[in-house]
Each structure stands twice: as structure tokens, then as C-alpha cells.
Design a protein around this motif. Sequence first.
Motif, PDB file in Angstrom:
ATOM      1  N   GLN A 102       2.907   2.168  -0.410  1.00 44.87           N
ATOM      2  CA  GLN A 102       1.600   1.842  -0.503  1.00 44.87           C
ATOM      3  C   GLN A 102       1.356   0.328  -0.303  1.00 44.87           C
ATOM      4  OE1 GLN A 102      -0.383   2.272  -4.358  1.00 44.87           O
ATOM      5  NE2 GLN A 102      -2.309   2.106  -3.668  1.00 44.87           N
ATOM      6  N   SER A 103       0.526  -0.082   0.543  1.00 39.57           N
ATOM      7  CA  SER A 103       0.511  -1.341   1.074  1.00 39.57           C
ATOM      8  C   SER A 103       0.018  -2.296  -0.016  1.00 39.57           C
ATOM      9  CB  SER A 103      -0.228  -1.628   2.438  1.00 39.57           C
ATOM     10  OG  SER A 103       0.216  -2.591   3.056  1.00 39.57           O
ATOM     11  N   TYR A 104       0.543  -3.317  -0.123  1.00 36.70           N
ATOM     12  CA  TYR A 104       0.020  -4.229  -1.148  1.00 36.70           C
ATOM     13  C   TYR A 104      -1.362  -4.687  -0.956  1.00 36.70           C
ATOM     14  CZ  TYR A 104      -1.081  -8.274  -3.827  1.00 36.70           C
ATOM     15  OH  TYR A 104      -1.686  -9.486  -4.589  1.00 36.70           O
ATOM     16  N   ASN A 105      -2.487  -4.617  -1.816  1.00 37.73           N
ATOM     17  CA  ASN A 105      -3.760  -4.957  -1.546  1.00 37.73           C
ATOM     18  C   ASN A 105      -4.140  -6.080  -2.338  1.00 37.73           C
ATOM     19  OD1 ASN A 105      -6.797  -4.947  -2.127  1.00 37.73           O
ATOM     20  ND2 ASN A 105      -6.912  -3.033  -1.111  1.00 37.73           N
ATOM     21  N   GLU A 110      -3.005  -3.422  -6.000  1.00 33.28           N
ATOM     22  CA  GLU A 110      -2.145  -2.252  -5.880  1.00 33.28           C
ATOM     23  C   GLU A 110      -1.130  -2.340  -4.936  1.00 33.28           C
ATOM     24  OE1 GLU A 110      -5.213   1.116  -7.215  1.00 33.28           O
ATOM     25  OE2 GLU A 110      -5.672   0.228  -5.262  1.00 33.28           O
ATOM     26  N   GLY A 111      -0.027  -1.531  -4.871  1.00 35.53           N
ATOM     27  CA  GLY A 111       0.996  -1.413  -3.855  1.00 35.53           C
ATOM     28  C   GLY A 111       2.245  -1.639  -4.249  1.00 35.53           C
ATOM     29  N   ASN A 112       3.086  -1.305  -3.312  1.00 30.71           N
ATOM     30  CA  ASN A 112       4.647  -1.348  -3.555  1.00 30.71           C
ATOM     31  C   ASN A 112       5.313  -1.768  -2.412  1.00 30.71           C
ATOM     32  OD1 ASN A 112       4.537   1.026  -2.020  1.00 30.71           O
ATOM     33  ND2 ASN A 112       5.309   2.329  -3.489  1.00 30.71           N
ATOM     34  N   GLY A 113       4.635  -2.281  -1.068  1.00 28.48           N
ATOM     35  CA  GLY A 113       5.227  -2.782  -0.167  1.00 28.48           C
ATOM     36  C   GLY A 113       4.193  -3.379   0.801  1.00 28.48           C
ATOM     37  N   THR A 143       7.461 -10.961  -7.116  1.00 29.40           N
ATOM     38  CA  THR A 143       8.351 -10.205  -8.259  1.00 29.40           C
ATOM     39  C   THR A 143       7.655  -8.916  -8.996  1.00 29.40           C
ATOM     40  OG1 THR A 143       9.297 -12.635  -8.448  1.00 29.40           O
ATOM     41  CG2 THR A 143       9.748 -10.810 -10.289  1.00 29.40           C
ATOM     42  N   GLU A 144       6.492  -9.221  -9.412  1.00 30.50           N
ATOM     43  CA  GLU A 144       5.552  -8.232 -10.127  1.00 30.50           C
ATOM     44  C   GLU A 144       5.903  -6.904  -9.102  1.00 30.50           C
ATOM     45  OE1 GLU A 144       1.228  -7.013 -11.002  1.00 30.50           O
ATOM     46  OE2 GLU A 144       1.937  -9.025 -11.670  1.00 30.50           O
ATOM     47  N   LEU A 145       5.596  -6.981  -7.854  1.00 24.90           N
ATOM     48  CA  LEU A 145       5.638  -5.884  -6.680  1.00 24.90           C
ATOM     49  C   LEU A 145       7.125  -5.373  -6.568  1.00 24.90           C
ATOM     50  CD1 LEU A 145       3.572  -7.245  -3.528  1.00 24.90           C
ATOM     51  CD2 LEU A 145       2.612  -5.421  -5.510  1.00 24.90           C
ATOM     52  N   ALA A 146       7.875  -6.060  -6.606  1.00 28.45           N
ATOM     53  CA  ALA A 146       9.386  -5.851  -6.737  1.00 28.45           C
ATOM     54  C   ALA A 146       9.620  -4.992  -7.858  1.00 28.45           C
ATOM     55  CB  ALA A 146      10.365  -6.800  -6.305  1.00 28.45           C
TER      56      ALA A 146
END
Length: 172
Positions: A102-105, A110-113, A143-146
Motif C-alpha cells: 500500500q503506497s504511503y499517503n 497510511e501505507g507500507n511502501g 522508521t515508522e513505515l518500516a
Amino acid sequence: KGIDLVLRIFHEMVHLGVQFVLLGTGERSDEDAFRWLADQYPESVSANIFFDDGLARKIYAGSDLFLMPSNFEPCGIGQLLAMRYGCLPIVRETGGLKDTVQSYNEFTDEGNGFSFTNYNAHDMLYTIERAVRLYKHDRSKFTELADRAMQLDFGWAQSAKEYLDLYETLVE
């Protein structure tokens, strides 16, 4: 796997200040191109024209971003391995890549990449620039996304539970 796109924008990508690691084999012309690029950018490019699963795991674990701009990808495991190691994927929205990344918004957080829709080198470059900008200018968010990506569960236990839940709603 999108190597033609990568080669089209390679110089621009390296000038973003990234280090690029390639592991694997493919068409001879592509292998030669990456060997040449490694010679041109010895401080930034590592072209490993072979495959070694142990080295692959070390690359995932030591990387911040994983580029997989496939033209077609029915499932894709590379992005799942990358996320497991906290390495954020940059993918083209196709098949299993679209299903799992899910692309970072920036607006909804939201998102994971990161992802792009069109099989186009400049769309890919723009997405790489977005990812690198977040990495360089908002490391805590990166870092939060990772961390978010590492918490995802694509294992069979989770899938089996979802199928069971669906089945139970159908038989009620």
C-alpha cells in the motif's frame, strides 16, 4: 522485472545520493550494463551477477528500500521478504505487488511502501524520489513505515483465519 526501466533512469537515481545493490542474473546485455554501471559508480553501485540466498537476506536486512518495478508479477515474494526485514518496497502496481504494498499517503499516514501505476521510467523515478526524500527529511516517519511493514502478516495462519471467517459468514 523492470530492469529496462531501471536502466533508463539509472544515472538520475544514483544522483539522488543512493547506493544501489543488484543481486541476480538475467539477460546478458543487462548483466553487462550493470557491470559497466558498477565500474562508473564504484562508490555507489554493487553489481553481483550471481545468486546467493544468504547474501540476498543480508541485502534485505541492510537495505532501506527495495526496488521491484515489475511489468507483470502474479505474486511476488521479494517485496514480502523486504518488508519482513523493514526494507520498504518500491513497486509497480501489478498483481501481487499491488495486493501487498500500500503506497504511503502523506495525508492519511497510511501505507507500507511506495508504488506507481504506469510502467514508465519517469513515474518510477518520481516514486523513488518520494521515498528517498522521506528517508532523508523525515527519518522518524520512514522508521515508522518500516516498523509498520515488519508487523504485516502474510502467512498462511492469517489467510486461513480469513477464509474460515468468510466461510462462517456464508453458512450462517
